[in-house]
Design a protein around this motif. Structure first.
Motif, PDB file in Angstrom:
ATOM      1  N   GLY A 175       1.030  -0.935  -0.236  1.00 61.22           N
ATOM      2  CA  GLY A 175      -0.462   0.344   0.044  1.00 61.22           C
ATOM      3  C   GLY A 175       0.842   0.829  -0.023  1.00 61.22           C
ATOM      4  N   LEU A 176       2.320   1.390   0.407  1.00 58.17           N
ATOM      5  CA  LEU A 176       3.255   2.506   0.879  1.00 58.17           C
ATOM      6  C   LEU A 176       3.799   2.586  -0.401  1.00 58.17           C
ATOM      7  CD1 LEU A 176       4.234   2.024   4.483  1.00 58.17           C
ATOM      8  CD2 LEU A 176       2.409   3.793   3.422  1.00 58.17           C
ATOM      9  N   ILE A 177       3.902   1.193  -1.299  1.00 59.30           N
ATOM     10  CA  ILE A 177       4.808   1.956  -2.525  1.00 59.30           C
ATOM     11  C   ILE A 177       3.416   2.324  -3.690  1.00 59.30           C
ATOM     12  CG2 ILE A 177       5.718   0.328  -3.865  1.00 59.30           C
ATOM     13  CD1 ILE A 177       6.423  -1.736  -2.485  1.00 59.30           C
ATOM     14  N   ALA A 178       2.171   1.427  -3.832  1.00 60.69           N
ATOM     15  CA  ALA A 178       1.898   2.477  -4.348  1.00 60.69           C
ATOM     16  C   ALA A 178       1.228   3.480  -4.340  1.00 60.69           C
ATOM     17  CB  ALA A 178      -0.127   0.917  -3.800  1.00 60.69           C
ATOM     18  N   LEU A 210      -0.071   5.568 -10.187  1.00 63.31           N
ATOM     19  CA  LEU A 210      -1.072   4.426  -9.489  1.00 63.31           C
ATOM     20  C   LEU A 210      -2.093   5.102  -8.664  1.00 63.31           C
ATOM     21  CD1 LEU A 210       0.879   1.227  -7.810  1.00 63.31           C
ATOM     22  CD2 LEU A 210      -0.164   1.700  -9.859  1.00 63.31           C
ATOM     23  N   GLY A 211      -1.378   6.789  -8.026  1.00 60.48           N
ATOM     24  CA  GLY A 211      -3.355   6.929  -7.595  1.00 60.48           C
ATOM     25  C   GLY A 211      -3.804   6.730  -6.559  1.00 60.48           C
ATOM     26  N   VAL A 212      -2.844   6.108  -5.433  1.00 59.88           N
ATOM     27  CA  VAL A 212      -3.848   5.344  -4.172  1.00 59.88           C
ATOM     28  C   VAL A 212      -3.567   5.884  -3.056  1.00 59.88           C
ATOM     29  CG1 VAL A 212      -3.100   3.276  -2.594  1.00 59.88           C
ATOM     30  CG2 VAL A 212      -2.906   3.245  -5.321  1.00 59.88           C
ATOM     31  N   THR A 213      -4.567   6.407  -2.853  1.00 65.34           N
ATOM     32  CA  THR A 213      -4.267   7.659  -1.496  1.00 65.34           C
ATOM     33  C   THR A 213      -4.436   6.736   0.099  1.00 65.34           C
ATOM     34  OG1 THR A 213      -6.351   7.219  -0.871  1.00 65.34           O
ATOM     35  CG2 THR A 213      -6.314   8.264  -2.199  1.00 65.34           C
ATOM     36  N   ALA A 231      -3.921   2.739   0.946  1.00 63.41           N
ATOM     37  CA  ALA A 231      -3.213   1.776   1.995  1.00 63.41           C
ATOM     38  C   ALA A 231      -3.622   1.152   3.180  1.00 63.41           C
ATOM     39  CB  ALA A 231      -2.050   2.476   1.889  1.00 63.41           C
ATOM     40  N   ALA A 232      -4.440   1.843   3.795  1.00 65.76           N
ATOM     41  CA  ALA A 232      -4.813   1.186   4.873  1.00 65.76           C
ATOM     42  C   ALA A 232      -5.585   0.019   4.660  1.00 65.76           C
ATOM     43  CB  ALA A 232      -5.569   2.405   5.983  1.00 65.76           C
TER      44      ALA A 232
END
Length: 165
Positions: free
Chosen positions: A75-78, A84-87, A91-92
């Motif tokens: 999640g942190l890598i994303a 990737l645009g992951v918040t 990640a949680a």
């Protein structure tokens, strides 16, 4: 933290006497259990005294921790990789999903793996001896070990800290 000690009894009467000695020495009833060969278990030992013979709970905890850690890392890598645009909420969610999946896989695997006491003392169990397993503090075990030794049960070399009792 409690420590687990194991004693070997030649028969059920010695095992029962050893269990009573442990209780008299201050070991709580839920911290005393037995492990025996399956034919002995089915005939003579009540179910509430039998210890689980698999690694279910420890494996579930290890799986949840490893899965959660992996989910957090991914999640942190994303979050760091911009396309990737992951918040952080994503990640949680990946952390929770990884923990749930890891716990599930750990339970499946742990159900088929014998527990540590059964693995180490496989020969004692196969020979028809009954293992008396007690968990307690250092002070409780010092008193209980002396009392149990007088019952005819033999102390076995197994002193492991327990986190699930």
């Amino acid at each position: 933290m409690k420590t687990r000690h194991v004693f070997s009894a030649p028969d059920l009467s010695v095992a029962r006497t050893a269990m009573q000695a442990a209780r008299d020495a201050g070991i709580d009833d839920r911290d005393v259990s037995l492990i025996a060969r399956e034919d002995i278990e089915l005939q003579r030992i009540p179910d509430h005294l039998m210890q689980g013979r698999n690694d279910f709970y420890p494996a579930a905890l290890r799986g949840g921790a490893c899965g959660g850690g992996t989910g957090l890392l991914l999640g942190l890598i994303a979050v760091i990789v911009p396309p990737l645009g992951v918040t952080l909420a994503g990640a949680a969610a990946m952390t929770v999903a990884g923990a749930v999946f890891g716990c599930w896989i750990g339970e499946l695997v742990g159900f088929e793996v014998p527990d540590a006491v059964s693995r180490k003392f496989k020969a004692e169990i196969a020979a028809g001896r009954i293992l008396v397993v007690i968990d307690g503090s250092r002070e409780q075990l010092a008193t209980a070990t002396a009392a149990i030794a007088h019952t005819g049960a033999t102390p076995l070399l197994f002193h492991v800290h327990t986190a699930l009792t």
